[in-house]
Motif scaffolding. Structure first.
Motif, mmCIF file in Angstrom:
data_model
loop_
_atom_site.group_PDB
_atom_site.id
_atom_site.type_symbol
_atom_site.label_atom_id
_atom_site.label_comp_id
_atom_site.label_asym_id
_atom_site.label_seq_id
_atom_site.Cartn_x
_atom_site.Cartn_y
_atom_site.Cartn_z
ATOM 1 N N ILE A 23 0.878 -1.169 0.000
ATOM 2 C CA ILE A 23 0.000 0.000 0.000
ATOM 3 C C ILE A 23 0.918 1.222 0.000
ATOM 4 C CG2 ILE A 23 -1.729 1.322 1.273
ATOM 5 C CD1 ILE A 23 -2.672 -1.315 2.503
ATOM 6 N N PRO A 24 0.747 2.144 -0.961
ATOM 7 C CA PRO A 24 1.625 3.309 -1.021
ATOM 8 C C PRO A 24 1.604 4.119 0.281
ATOM 9 C CG PRO A 24 0.280 3.168 -2.995
ATOM 10 C CD PRO A 24 -0.233 2.141 -2.041
ATOM 11 N N ARG A 25 2.751 4.665 0.614
ATOM 12 C CA ARG A 25 2.879 5.458 1.833
ATOM 13 C C ARG A 25 1.912 6.635 1.825
ATOM 14 N NH1 ARG A 25 8.740 7.042 3.866
ATOM 15 N NH2 ARG A 25 8.996 5.007 2.939
ATOM 16 N N SER A 26 1.648 7.192 0.658
ATOM 17 C CA SER A 26 0.722 8.325 0.580
ATOM 18 C C SER A 26 -0.681 7.924 1.045
ATOM 19 C CB SER A 26 0.664 8.880 -0.841
ATOM 20 O OG SER A 26 0.207 7.882 -1.748
ATOM 21 N N GLU A 27 -1.098 6.695 0.724
ATOM 22 C CA GLU A 27 -2.407 6.209 1.170
ATOM 23 C C GLU A 27 -2.416 5.953 2.670
ATOM 24 O OE1 GLU A 27 -5.521 5.629 -0.706
ATOM 25 O OE2 GLU A 27 -4.305 7.184 -1.637
ATOM 26 N N LEU A 28 -1.317 5.404 3.176
ATOM 27 C CA LEU A 28 -1.217 5.174 4.617
ATOM 28 C C LEU A 28 -1.244 6.504 5.365
ATOM 29 C CD1 LEU A 28 1.517 2.390 4.563
ATOM 30 C CD2 LEU A 28 -0.903 2.089 5.084
ATOM 31 N N SER A 29 -0.531 7.488 4.845
ATOM 32 C CA SER A 29 -0.514 8.822 5.471
ATOM 33 C C SER A 29 -1.890 9.471 5.417
ATOM 34 C CB SER A 29 0.512 9.712 4.782
ATOM 35 O OG SER A 29 1.803 9.182 4.947
ATOM 36 N N ARG A 30 -2.583 9.304 4.312
ATOM 37 C CA ARG A 30 -3.937 9.846 4.172
ATOM 38 C C ARG A 30 -4.867 9.226 5.215
ATOM 39 N NH1 ARG A 30 -8.719 8.725 1.194
ATOM 40 N NH2 ARG A 30 -7.883 6.757 0.426
ATOM 41 N N ALA A 31 -4.755 7.928 5.416
ATOM 42 C CA ALA A 31 -5.578 7.247 6.412
ATOM 43 C C ALA A 31 -5.248 7.742 7.821
ATOM 44 C CB ALA A 31 -5.375 5.731 6.315
ATOM 45 N N LYS A 32 -3.978 7.902 8.098
ATOM 46 C CA LYS A 32 -3.564 8.374 9.418
ATOM 47 C C LYS A 32 -4.068 9.787 9.678
ATOM 48 C CE LYS A 32 0.425 8.928 12.414
ATOM 49 N NZ LYS A 32 1.871 8.742 12.561
ATOM 50 N N ALA A 33 -3.914 10.662 8.689
ATOM 51 C CA ALA A 33 -4.353 12.048 8.839
ATOM 52 C C ALA A 33 -5.869 12.157 9.025
ATOM 53 C CB ALA A 33 -3.913 12.868 7.625
ATOM 54 N N ALA A 34 -6.600 11.206 8.453
ATOM 55 C CA ALA A 34 -8.063 11.235 8.553
ATOM 56 C C ALA A 34 -8.571 10.592 9.848
ATOM 57 C CB ALA A 34 -8.675 10.525 7.352
ATOM 58 N N GLY A 35 -7.659 10.070 10.669
ATOM 59 C CA GLY A 35 -8.070 9.509 11.947
ATOM 60 C C GLY A 35 -8.411 8.031 11.915
ATOM 61 N N CYS A 36 -7.887 7.301 10.959
ATOM 62 C CA CYS A 36 -8.117 5.850 10.884
ATOM 63 C C CYS A 36 -7.693 5.190 12.195
ATOM 64 C CB CYS A 36 -7.320 5.275 9.715
ATOM 65 S SG CYS A 36 -7.296 3.485 9.651
ATOM 66 N N LEU A 37 -8.515 4.279 12.695
ATOM 67 C CA LEU A 37 -8.253 3.618 13.973
ATOM 68 C C LEU A 37 -7.138 2.576 13.900
ATOM 69 C CD1 LEU A 37 -11.942 3.150 15.188
ATOM 70 C CD2 LEU A 37 -10.310 4.950 15.808
ATOM 71 N N GLU A 51 -9.682 -1.946 6.124
ATOM 72 C CA GLU A 51 -11.116 -1.645 6.174
ATOM 73 C C GLU A 51 -11.374 -0.157 5.939
ATOM 74 O OE1 GLU A 51 -12.260 -3.249 9.978
ATOM 75 O OE2 GLU A 51 -12.454 -5.284 9.174
ATOM 76 N N TRP A 52 -10.537 0.714 6.513
ATOM 77 C CA TRP A 52 -10.702 2.154 6.313
ATOM 78 C C TRP A 52 -10.469 2.524 4.844
ATOM 79 C CZ3 TRP A 52 -8.341 6.433 4.456
ATOM 80 C CH2 TRP A 52 -8.894 7.666 4.790
ATOM 81 N N LEU A 53 -9.415 1.996 4.260
ATOM 82 C CA LEU A 53 -9.117 2.299 2.852
ATOM 83 C C LEU A 53 -10.224 1.796 1.925
ATOM 84 C CD1 LEU A 53 -5.285 1.578 2.752
ATOM 85 C CD2 LEU A 53 -6.390 3.816 2.527
ATOM 86 N N ALA A 54 -10.797 0.649 2.242
ATOM 87 C CA ALA A 54 -11.896 0.120 1.425
ATOM 88 C C ALA A 54 -13.124 1.015 1.536
ATOM 89 C CB ALA A 54 -12.241 -1.305 1.851
ATOM 90 N N ALA A 55 -13.367 1.568 2.725
ATOM 91 C CA ALA A 55 -14.534 2.428 2.942
ATOM 92 C C ALA A 55 -14.306 3.860 2.471
ATOM 93 C CB ALA A 55 -14.902 2.436 4.424
ATOM 94 N N ASN A 56 -13.042 4.260 2.318
ATOM 95 C CA ASN A 56 -12.706 5.636 1.949
ATOM 96 C C ASN A 56 -11.726 5.668 0.775
ATOM 97 O OD1 ASN A 56 -13.942 7.189 4.349
ATOM 98 N ND2 ASN A 56 -12.761 5.555 5.302
ATOM 99 N N PRO A 57 -12.143 5.191 -0.390
ATOM 100 C CA PRO A 57 -11.208 5.185 -1.522
ATOM 101 C C PRO A 57 -10.891 6.606 -1.974
ATOM 102 C CG PRO A 57 -13.404 4.607 -2.259
ATOM 103 C CD PRO A 57 -13.466 4.703 -0.759
ATOM 104 N N ARG A 58 -9.697 6.757 -2.493
ATOM 105 C CA ARG A 58 -9.301 8.068 -3.023
ATOM 106 C C ARG A 58 -10.082 8.294 -4.312
ATOM 107 N NH1 ARG A 58 -4.856 11.485 -2.645
ATOM 108 N NH2 ARG A 58 -3.702 10.046 -1.314
ATOM 109 N N PRO A 59 -10.663 9.488 -4.482
ATOM 110 C CA PRO A 59 -11.377 9.760 -5.730
ATOM 111 C C PRO A 59 -10.413 9.751 -6.918
ATOM 112 C CG PRO A 59 -11.337 11.712 -4.306
ATOM 113 C CD PRO A 59 -10.687 10.597 -3.552
ATOM 114 N N ALA A 60 -10.939 9.437 -8.079
ATOM 115 C CA ALA A 60 -10.117 9.393 -9.287
ATOM 116 C C ALA A 60 -9.499 10.761 -9.546
ATOM 117 C CB ALA A 60 -10.948 8.961 -10.485
#
Length: 141
Positions: A23-37, A51-60
């Motif tokens: 999983i790209p670091r940018s996606e992990l950072s995005r999840a962390k910044a958004a408060g992923c548990l 589970e968070w990434l599946a529920a909150n996909p990055r828009p195209a």
């Protein structure tokens, strides 16, 4: 029910998670910044993050390269979700499903043979075998 004997899969750093889970670091950072548990106590927990990434996909994005990157992440998250579901017992292997289906069909034929006359049984079993055989390999399993 949670399996308390099985340790939860986690990583200590973003770099380690990126390498292990693809999983790209940018996606992990995005999840962390958004408060992923999935970010607790200095650790990154796979199940919660996936589970968070599946529920909150990055828009195209607007560019083709960005869209390819987004699609690649989506596919990797889907793959990891399937792995997690398999570990939790929500999914079974194709071989397990085929074996179960075969056992059920054998039981059905036994019941039919027991309660139908020979001629009717032959007609019904031939029709069932034709119907099952016409579908070929079970591709949904």
């Amino acid at each position: 029910m949670k399996n308390k004997n099985k340790p939860r899969e986690f990583c200590e750093t973003l770099r380690q998670a990126e390498a292990r889970w693809q999983i790209p670091r940018s996606e992990l950072s995005r999840a962390k910044a958004a408060g992923c548990l999935g970010f607790r106590g200095g650790r990154l927990y796979k199940t919660e993050i996936v589970e968070w990434l599946a529920a909150n996909p990055r828009p195209a994005g607007e560019g083709q390269v960005e869209n390819i990157r987004v699609e690649k992440v989506r596919k990797q998250v889907e793959k990891l979700s399937l792995e997690i579901d398999t570990q939790r017992g929500k999914l079974v292997s194709r071989e397990t499903a085929k074996q179960f289906f075969g056992e059920v069909m054998a039981d059905i034929f036994s019941i039919l043979a027991k309660h139908l006359g020979r001629e009717v049984f032959n007609i019904v079993s031939r029709d069932l075998k034709t119907a099952i055989g016409s579908r070929g390999e079970c591709t949904g399993l």
